[in-house]
Scaffold this active site. Structure first.
Site, PDB file in Angstrom:
ATOM      1  CB  CYS A  48      -0.908  -0.010   1.224  1.00 27.36           C
ATOM      2  SG  CYS A  48      -2.147  -1.326   1.220  1.00 27.36           S
ATOM      3  CD  GLU A  90       2.635  -1.457   2.856  1.00 27.39           C
ATOM      4  OE1 GLU A  90       2.198  -0.521   2.147  1.00 27.39           O
ATOM      5  OE2 GLU A  90       2.118  -2.582   2.900  1.00 27.39           O
TER       6      GLU A  90
END
Length: 803
Positions: free
Chosen positions: A448, A450
């Site tokens: 997402c 990261e």
């Protein structure tokens, strides 16, 4: 909104889809219309292998031999007209299962086949073989079973209460990306280095045997992928012999040649580079089912040299490069996420498998990295509009405004892609974690939001943690009111807000301590029982260290917990401070009674909590200071732990939800911010749905009071009205606002460009809106495929209509 305006909005979305030619349009139509199906083949092959597997071999060698058996025997689908070859499974959206990790029960298969949202077709033969062969063999010895056999009771109690989820109960560690090194290296180069490392091993090394076995396993894994590519080369050559179309015949012969070349050798052309990566991608996702699949990383940087050379020499045109990229795009879309059930499905309820193509950012020398390929990839994204792959626009102060504007133009029709990332602060994050400057500048984003050192780091996510639930348990003295069981520390009634904060902080540390112990147990079990010798080939230093990716072989090793519900817990704490202790509008006992009764009979109190109380997201220091204090404290707790015992991984934090904020809300009672029991908690670092009432700039100001450089990433959702991004002037203003937000320290922002009226119409007539895509969390998904609770949560997000 009039019905005509709703359909104008929908038409703008649909008209943006423009595949480059009939071939790609046909492939896209086939991909988008294909239904997800459970493919039996891998489960049957892996079970057959383990039944006849050699005895007395090490786990790494056993896993390598299993991978080789798969590569020797798996199907070799060739989609008609495709230019990139290889697929994980038996065909487009035919998804394998991994019974050695999580063996699905017959009940699970029935759930997958019959659930309303995100179903998987399951045929009678699959059910029969599962019942007769797969389940009897794997039950009790799959990794999920081994994990729960070894985790302590207090960990399981917190898990069952919804304090956290566990990422590795149904999927394996992964969450990593390819770096530029992949495109400079062939499998034969790696084999040569493995043989050199074997010769260099010293028998006096206490880890001699473990290193030798891992290197042997890596060598076998090299052979496995070479066999797979050779099988494809031979198949393509045979197909060409019967092909009547001269153009397609020539394509098949060229594809056959490419499969002879890569991945055995490093690629030399643009087409070879894409195929080289894709063979590696398929191999990694066949070996196990790692979280977030595998990511190409910074594709515009990795393959630009091939593009530029081929364009200069005349062997490639820009149009042909776009066609190849669009064909490549569809390979991702044809590989949905593996089937997930129960809590794992709740935390990531999507077909999206989160492969993320990064563009933009900086070069290793610190200069602007945007190139012609960055813009071409944005064009491909704009014209394809498929569920997968995901993208990430890495925005640096050194990038031209034209790049940011092009990204905003791509997202303006409303598909939610690309999300925007503050690349300069990604570099800061990486430096803070101990990466070299060069590695920091080659870092990027996967999953997402990261961040990680792409191709060099094993940054493994361990699960989501429910902050509002921990506050609920604190307010109830350590008891979970949902079950009446004591699962937390016993606490008394606080006399002031500082004492309440102290109780909450101790409760938070208590649960994080249990989670960390569980993380270390799970890490050790995966290191021992499920090494990944093939994936280890492609993450730098695993071969050099003669150590598996799952055992700490990567150059950098990190372990993350993902925190959820920051907005809800911040507003709840602010409400208690404001209404109970500062203004004394209600007593502590009255508040507890209202929460226990889900505000039945306490609507006046609830309205005060909802509408007359400082809220995070409105540039109000009263609430925002609590968010800042909480983020700082969470980072302090997590980073206080020693590196993990097996991988020597540092401990870090993310703030993101995927879809778990809906699940966490379902197991959390009413909260002091006015939220009713069972409703979703806030997602990522976004304000509570609908309470950010002072515009985007106020949200950005609130968010930037927290120090996100201490984290690995933090997800911010915003929703815009379609009219707001119609004109170029407004896009330019939005670009300037984003530049300011990033200079203030924001990590990420993504935009849903969709009206509430369109979403409500889609709920009424789902069959007419099956292609309506929205931004959920760190990914986009089809709105009508989402569970009703998640649909309502997206609609509840504030619709910003001015900048």
């Amino acid at each position: 909104m009039e019905r005509t305006k709703i359909y104008e909005e929908l038409e703008k979305r649909r008209s943006a889809i423009k595949p480059i030619n009939k071939r790609i349009k046909k492939l896209r139509d086939e991909s988008v219309s294909a239904k997800a199906k459970v493919s039996l083949e891998r489960a049957k092959l892996i079970t057959d292998f383990y039944k006849m597997a050699p005895k007395n071999v090490s786990y790494p060698v056993l896993r390598a031999l299993a991978f080789k058996y798969l590569m020797e025997n798996c199907s070799l689908p060739v989609e008609d007209g495709q230019l990139i070859i290889g697929i994980r499974g038996t065909g487009p959206k035919e998804v394998p299962t991994y019974p050695e990790i999580c063996v699905h029960t017959l009940e699970d298969l029935e759930t997958l086949a019959t659930r309303k949202n995100m179903p998987f077709q399951v045929d009678s033969q699959t059910r029969k073989v599962y019942e007769e062969e797969i389940i009897p063999f794997w039950q009790g010895q799959a990794m999920r079973d081994i994990l729960f056999q070894n985790l302590p009771d207090e960990w399981k109690s917190a898990y069952e209460a919804g304090i956290w989820t566990e990422f590795m109960e149904q999927r394996s560690p992964g969450h990593t990306s390819g770096g530029g090194w992949i495109f400079k290296t062939g499998v034969l180069d790696i084999k040569k280095r493995i043989e050199e490392k074997i010769q260099q091993l010293s028998a006096s090394d206490p880890e001699y045997f473990e290193k030798l076995e891992e290197l042997k396993a890596m060598n076998i894994s090299c052979d496995a992928i070479l066999i797979y590519a050779k099988r494809y080369s031979e198949k393509l050559k045979k197909l060409s012999e019967n092909e009547k179309d001269p153009q397609r015949k020539q394509e098949l012969l060229e594809m056959s040649r490419i499969c002879e070349k890569v991945p055995a050798h490093a690629p030399e052309t643009f087409w070879e580079a894409l195929q080289h990566y894709w063979f590696i991608h398929v191999g990694i996702t066949y070996e196990t089912n790692p979280w977030d699949s595998f990511t190409p990383g910074r594709l515009d940087q990795h393959v630009y040299k091939f593009y530029a050379k081929d364009i200069a020499s005349g062997v490639l045109t820009r149009e042909k490069a776009k066609e190849l990229l669009q064909a490549f795009w569809l390979k991702f879309n044809n590989q949905p996420s593996v089937p997930k059930v129960k809590i794992t499905a709740e935390e990531s309820f999507t077909y999206n498998d989160f492969s993320k193509i990064n563009i933009g950012g900086l070069k290793t020398d610190g200069s602007n990295a945007v190139n012609e390929l960055s813009y071409l990839i944005l064009e491909v994204l704009s014209e394809m509009r498929t569920l997968q792959p995901n993208t990430a626009a890495l925005i640096s102060d050194k990038n031209p405004d034209a790049f940011l504007l092009k990204a905003l133009e791509a997202l303006s029709p409303g598909f939610g892609e690309p999300p925007l990332f503050n690349y300069d602060r990604i570099v800061v994050k990486m430096l803070r974690q101990g990466k070299t400057l060069e590695d920091a500048r080659e870092s990027g984003v996967s999953g997402c939001v990261e961040t990680g050192a792409l191709g060099k780091e094993a940054y493994i996510l361990t699960g989501y943690l429910n902050l509002p639930k921990i506050l609920e348990i604190t307010l109830n003295g350590g008891i979970d009111p949902g079950t009446g069981k004591r699962i937390g520390l016993e606490t008394k009634k606080p006399q002031n807000f500082d004492e309440l904060w102290d109780f909450f902080a101790k409760q938070l540390r208590y649960f994080i301590d249990i989670k960390m112990k569980g993380n270390d147990i799970i890490e050790a079990l995966y290191a021992k029982y499920l090494p990944v010798p093939f994936m280890s080939l492609w993450i730098q230093d695993c071969v050099e260290n003669a150590k598996d990716y799952n055992a700490g072989g990567a150059r950098y090793n990190t372990q993350y917990i993902q925190f959820v519900g920051l907005g809800t817990v911040t507003d709840s704490l602010a409400s208690i401070k404001w209404n109970i202790f500062d203004r004394k509008l209600f007593t502590y006992e009255e508040m507890l009674k209202a929460l226990h009764d889900d505000f039945q009979g306490f609507e006046y109190m609830r309205q005060i909590f909802l509408n007359k109380t400082p809220k995070y997201g409105n540039d109000n220091d009263y609430a925002d200071d609590i968010a800042k204090k909480l983020v700082d404290y969470i980072v302090q707790i997590v980073e206080s732990y020693e590196p993990s015992p097996v991988r020597k991984a540092s401990r870090r934090c993310y703030f993101l939800p995927t879809t778990v904020h809906v699940y966490f809300g379902s197991v959390t009672g009413a909260t002091p911010d006015g939220r009713k029991a069972g409703m979703p908690v806030s997602e990522g670092i976004s304000p509570v749905q609908g309470v950010d009432r002072k515009g985007i700039a106020a949200v950005f100001n609130s968010v930037c009071k927290c120090d996100w450089d201490k984290t690995g990433g933090a997800l911010l959702n915003q929703r815009l009205t379609p009219d707001l991004v119609k004109e170029k002037d407004n896009l330019e203003k939005l670009g300037k606002l984003i530049r300011t937000y990033f200079r203030m320290g924001g990590h990420h922002v993504q935009f849903n460009v969709v009206s509430s009226e369109l979403l409500r119409e889609a709920q009424k007539k789902p069959a007419d809106f099956e292609d309506l895509m929205v931004r959920v969390a760190g990914y986009s998904d089809y709105f009508v495929s989402l569970p009703k609770g998640l649909q309502e949560e997206i609609i509840a997000r504030t619709e910003q209509d001015e900048l």
